[in-house]
Design an enzyme around this catalytic site. Structure first.
Site, PDB file in Angstrom:
ATOM      1  CG  PHE A 165      -1.782   1.222   1.419  1.00 54.94           C
ATOM      2  CD1 PHE A 165      -2.950   1.176   0.566  1.00 54.94           C
ATOM      3  CD2 PHE A 165      -1.543   2.433   2.119  1.00 54.94           C
ATOM      4  CE1 PHE A 165      -3.836   2.309   0.649  1.00 54.94           C
ATOM      5  CE2 PHE A 165      -2.452   3.502   1.932  1.00 54.94           C
ATOM      6  CZ  PHE A 165      -3.660   3.519   1.177  1.00 54.94           C
TER       7      PHE A 165
ATOM      8  CE  LYS B 279      -0.958   5.487   7.841  1.00 51.46           C
ATOM      9  NZ  LYS B 279      -0.575   4.850   6.664  1.00 51.46           N
TER      10      LYS B 279
ATOM     11  CG  ASP C  91       5.452   3.535   1.742  1.00 50.87           C
ATOM     12  OD1 ASP C  91       5.448   4.169   2.785  1.00 50.87           O
ATOM     13  OD2 ASP C  91       4.377   3.629   1.041  1.00 50.87           O
TER      14      ASP C  91
HETATM   15  C1  LIG Z   1      -0.949   5.089   5.169  1.00 52.60           C
HETATM   16  C2  LIG Z   1       0.271   4.870   4.141  1.00 52.60           C
HETATM   17  C3  LIG Z   1       0.388   5.386   3.099  1.00 52.60           C
HETATM   18  C4  LIG Z   1      -0.723   6.862   2.792  1.00 52.60           C
HETATM   19  O1  LIG Z   1      -0.455   7.783   3.550  1.00 52.60           O
HETATM   20  P1  LIG Z   1      -1.662   8.801   3.479  1.00 52.60           P
HETATM   21  O2  LIG Z   1      -0.966   9.891   4.425  1.00 52.60           O
HETATM   22  O3  LIG Z   1      -2.867   8.279   3.691  1.00 52.60           O
HETATM   23  O4  LIG Z   1      -1.382   9.401   2.127  1.00 52.60           O
HETATM   24  C5  LIG Z   1       1.533   5.143   2.409  1.00 52.60           C
HETATM   25  N1  LIG Z   1       2.102   4.146   2.719  1.00 52.60           N
HETATM   26  C6  LIG Z   1       2.087   3.487   3.503  1.00 52.60           C
HETATM   27  C7  LIG Z   1       3.013   2.357   4.099  1.00 52.60           C
HETATM   28  C8  LIG Z   1       1.041   3.668   4.408  1.00 52.60           C
HETATM   29  O5  LIG Z   1       0.796   3.107   5.701  1.00 52.60           O
END
Ligand SMILES: *Cc1c(COP(=O)(O)O)cnc(C)c1O
Length: 401
Positions: free
Chosen positions: A137, A251, A222
């Site tokens: 994700f 986050k 990420d």
């Molecule tokens: C939550 C998340 C995102 C997206 O972040 P947003 O602030 O909602 O755009 C991207 N990568 C990972 C691994 C995430 O957990």
């Protein structure tokens, strides 16, 4: 606002969310109170965001003191908090340079655009391919849902950008078969979060590093979910000892205030010259002040040392619950990012346990239909862990019968 009710949500909101049936109005530490004054233990932290709990005094102080000074300038001017935060992040990580934005998706969007442009400047049009992993994700913009490895988030939004492929996670042979000199970047979460809380194997991440070096592709980690202390190190890459070329973080970076960042090396940063990318709000003084307070508080001596033990306390509690109910087939994760996968007969029912836990006064998360996810404050007191687990146990008792 006492006339506001949860029922009104459906009247006025686009129906892309299905929020829980209470409305929280106040938080302190790992506790939240709803409109009726009911109290909850917070094992969710938003979604792995409130790394210092709610209303932490250092963050309230940073927010209010900067709030009384200067909120916004756009990037026509720089500001002190942005430079101070960038300095802090580069001091504490592999990175030489920082790009600020407002969310995880935006940080990944920047990373992916950087990778394409970097390859284009160095090698021309042909080297543009991006390889991602299944179940990953990376956010909800069109580029990031295209790179993400979950088909459901792309459905109905096609045509999506091209030049993107997906291979199974933790499968180095699959990556080796896919990568080539046309690859601009490989992007992975060191620990897949939304995909089910699956830690990458050390040899896997090391192998990706070697493959990227061989093919002159950028390795993007990420760390939107795994970063900012969640594993007990500031970033998970430091725990693994595998250094990416680009790291994305959001986050918990703002502890609840919106901010995202892309961290990278001098060499890569050069590819995003003046005018190539940008964000109106990115790097605003308010967000950067709060984030600086988050990083300073978390990296104060001793704070992150507690993460491992607190994570173990939750795992031990879950193991005890499991002795009684035989509900979890596996409990996995790192530090305070923990996933408990339901046994076969309860697969698909994770949401049911979430609702029951809320009724008992414990907030948790799911990661897909089969996994209960815990991402509490990194400084959650042991007493709150114990109380939250006791409430969860009651909830499980009610569901399982
Ligand atoms: C939550 C998340 C995102 C997206 O972040 P947003 O602030 O909602 O755009 C991207 N990568 C990972 C691994 C995430 O957990």
């Amino acid at each position: 606002m006492s006339d506001i009710t949860r029922e009104q949500f459906d009247d006025v909101m686009v129906p892309n969310y299905a929020p829980g049936k209470i409305i929280p109005v106040r938080g302190e530490g790992s506790h939240i109170w709803d409109q009726d004054g009911r109290e909850y233990i917070d094992f969710a932290g938003g979604i792995a965001v409130s790394a210092l709990g709610h209303a932490h005094p250092a963050l309230v102080e940073a927010l209010t003191s900067q709030g009384n000074k200067l909120w916004h300038l756009s990037n026509v001017m720089t500001n002190e908090p942005a430079i101070a935060l960038a300095k802090k992040l580069t001091d504490l990580t592999f990175a030489d340079k920082v790009y600020f934005c407002n969310s995880g998706a935006e940080a990944n969007e920047a990373a992916l655009k950087l990778a394409r442009r970097h390859a284009w400047l160095k090698h021309g049009d042909d080297k543009h391919e991006i390889i991602s992993t299944l179940s990953s994700f990376h956010g909800r913009t069109l580029f990031t849902v295209s790179v993400g490895g979950q088909a459901k988030y792309k459905e109905g939004f096609e045509p999506t950008p091209g030049g993107i492929s997906h291979v199974p996670y933790n499968d180095l042979a699959a990556m080796e078969a896919q990568i080539s000199d046309k690859t601009a970047a490989v992007i992975v979460e060191p620990i897949q979060g939304e995909g089910g809380v699956t830690p990458g194997k050390k040899e896997y991440l090391e192998g990706l590093r070697a493959l990227c070096d061989k093919h002159d592709a950028l390795l993007i980690f990420d760390e939107v979910q795994s970063g900012v202390g969640r594993t007990g190190e500031l970033y998970a890459y430091q725990k693994y000892g595998v250094t990416p070329d680009v790291l994305t973080t959001a986050k918990a970076l703002g502890g609840g205030f919106p901010i995202g960042a892309m961290l990278t090396t001098d060499e890569c940063a050069k590819s995003l010259g003046v005018g190539t990318h940008g964000s109106t709000y990115g790097g605003n003084p308010l967000a950067c002040s709060v984030s600086l307070a988050v990083i300073e508080t978390l990296t104060a001596p001793g704070v992150l040392d507690g993460v491992e033990a607190k994570g173990q306390r939750i795992r031990d509690g879950l193991a005890k619950i499991n002795e009684r109910f035989h509900l979890f087939k596996e409990v996995r994760g790192m530090g305070l990012l923990i996933g408990a996968e339901l046994v076969d007969e309860w697969q698909g029912k994770a949401k049911e346990f979430l609702g029951a836990a809320l009724d008992e006064g414990a907030m948790l998360l799911v990661a897909g239909p089969n996994v209960l996810r815990f991402a509490p404050s990194l400084i959650i007191p042991d007493a709150d862990i114990d109380e939250g687990l006791a409430r969860l146990e009651k909830a499980i008792e009610k569901v399982v019968g």
